[in-house]
Design a protein around this motif. Structure first.
Motif, short mmCIF file in Angstrom:
data_model
loop_
_atom_site.label_atom_id
_atom_site.label_comp_id
_atom_site.label_asym_id
_atom_site.label_seq_id
_atom_site.Cartn_x
_atom_site.Cartn_y
_atom_site.Cartn_z
N UNK A 213 40.93 42.89 32.48
CA UNK A 213 39.62 43.53 32.62
C UNK A 213 39.39 43.90 34.10
N UNK A 214 39.66 42.97 34.99
CA UNK A 214 39.44 43.23 36.43
C UNK A 214 40.26 44.42 36.90
N UNK A 215 41.51 44.51 36.47
CA UNK A 215 42.35 45.64 36.87
C UNK A 215 41.87 46.93 36.23
N UNK A 216 41.44 46.86 34.98
CA UNK A 216 41.00 48.06 34.25
C UNK A 216 39.72 48.64 34.82
N UNK A 217 38.74 47.80 35.10
CA UNK A 217 37.47 48.29 35.61
C UNK A 217 37.64 48.92 37.00
N UNK A 218 38.66 48.48 37.72
CA UNK A 218 38.94 49.03 39.05
C UNK A 218 39.92 50.20 39.02
N UNK A 219 40.39 50.57 37.84
CA UNK A 219 41.28 51.73 37.73
C UNK A 219 42.67 51.51 38.29
N UNK A 220 43.13 50.28 38.27
CA UNK A 220 44.44 49.94 38.82
C UNK A 220 45.52 50.08 37.73
N UNK A 221 45.90 51.32 37.42
CA UNK A 221 46.83 51.60 36.32
C UNK A 221 48.17 50.89 36.49
N UNK A 222 48.70 50.83 37.68
CA UNK A 222 49.99 50.17 37.91
C UNK A 222 49.87 48.67 37.63
N UNK B 124 47.61 47.26 35.70
CA UNK B 124 47.38 47.14 34.26
C UNK B 124 48.73 47.13 33.55
N UNK B 125 49.63 48.04 33.92
CA UNK B 125 50.95 48.10 33.30
C UNK B 125 51.72 46.80 33.52
N UNK B 126 51.65 46.25 34.72
CA UNK B 126 52.33 44.98 35.01
C UNK B 126 51.79 43.84 34.16
N UNK B 127 50.47 43.75 34.05
CA UNK B 127 49.84 42.68 33.26
C UNK B 127 50.20 42.81 31.78
N UNK B 128 50.16 44.03 31.26
CA UNK B 128 50.50 44.25 29.86
C UNK B 128 51.97 43.93 29.60
N UNK B 129 52.83 44.33 30.51
CA UNK B 129 54.26 44.04 30.36
C UNK B 129 54.54 42.55 30.42
N UNK C 52 37.30 53.22 30.43
CA UNK C 52 36.66 54.44 29.92
C UNK C 52 35.30 54.66 30.56
N UNK C 53 34.57 53.59 30.79
CA UNK C 53 33.24 53.66 31.39
C UNK C 53 33.26 54.37 32.74
N UNK C 54 34.31 54.14 33.52
CA UNK C 54 34.42 54.69 34.86
C UNK C 54 35.34 55.90 34.94
N UNK C 55 35.85 56.35 33.78
CA UNK C 55 36.68 57.55 33.76
C UNK C 55 38.05 57.33 34.39
N UNK D 153 44.46 54.64 33.66
CA UNK D 153 44.37 53.26 33.18
C UNK D 153 44.17 53.27 31.66
N UNK D 154 43.33 54.15 31.16
CA UNK D 154 43.14 54.29 29.71
C UNK D 154 44.48 54.63 29.05
N UNK D 155 45.22 55.55 29.66
CA UNK D 155 46.53 55.95 29.14
C UNK D 155 47.48 54.75 29.03
N UNK D 156 47.51 53.91 30.07
CA UNK D 156 48.37 52.71 30.06
C UNK D 156 47.96 51.74 28.95
N UNK D 157 46.68 51.50 28.83
CA UNK D 157 46.19 50.58 27.81
C UNK D 157 46.55 51.09 26.41
N UNK D 158 46.34 52.37 26.16
CA UNK D 158 46.67 52.94 24.87
C UNK D 158 48.18 52.87 24.60
#
Length: 144
Positions: free
Chosen positions: A47-56, A58-63, A86-89, A93-98
């Motif tokens: 959540x913290x990475x997503x709300x801040x738009x840290x796509x890289x 986010x990818x590391x955490x998901x992996x 999504x809230x912050x556009x 990051x949305x792409x990575x999560x999906x």
């Protein structure tokens, strides 16, 4: 890893996320930090990475095994990672999560709140809303 060390490394993980330090996040994950361990208030790393738009990050955490649909419970940080991004556009990051299996129709507040598409449309973040729609998000239908 013992409980005390896990807690210490978890604090470092949140610091690295806040600082956008992907290299430090990668190092901590390799050292065995739990990518799903929430902080003392209930905020999850994803959540913290997503709300801040840290796509890289986010990818590391998901992996590393973070679940894309786990709802965060931190004060001021409640909700799903996808809704936060999504809230912050934060389209990347949305792409990575999906790409890692986030459900584009999971609503916050344990299913009673807004969906990611609701947040993107409310932004307004049309590029993010279009990405969510392409991924199967249903039309905005905010609960009353």
């Amino acid at each position: 890893m013992n409980q005390r060390r896990q807690k210490k490394f978890s604090r470092r993980l949140f610091g690295a996320i806040q600082g956008g330090d992907a290299a430090a996040v990668k190092t901590l994950l390799r050292a065995g930090v739990d990518p799903e361990r929430a902080d003392g208030e209930g905020t999850t790393p994803l959540y913290a990475a997503s709300v801040n738009g840290e796509a890289t990050i986010v990818r590391l955490l998901l992996s590393a095994g973070a679940s894309p649909d786990t709802e965060s419970g931190g004060i001021g940080a409640e909700g799903t990672p996808l809704c936060a991004a999504a809230c912050w556009g934060h389209t990347e990051t949305v792409r990575e999560l999906l790409a890692h299996g986030a459900d584009p129709n999971v609503r916050e507040d344990h299913g009673t709140g807004w969906s990611p598409l609701d947040w993107a449309a409310n932004g307004p973040h049309p590029e993010t809303a279009a990405l969510l729609t392409a991924a199967g998000a249903t039309t905005c239908n905010r609960p009353t």
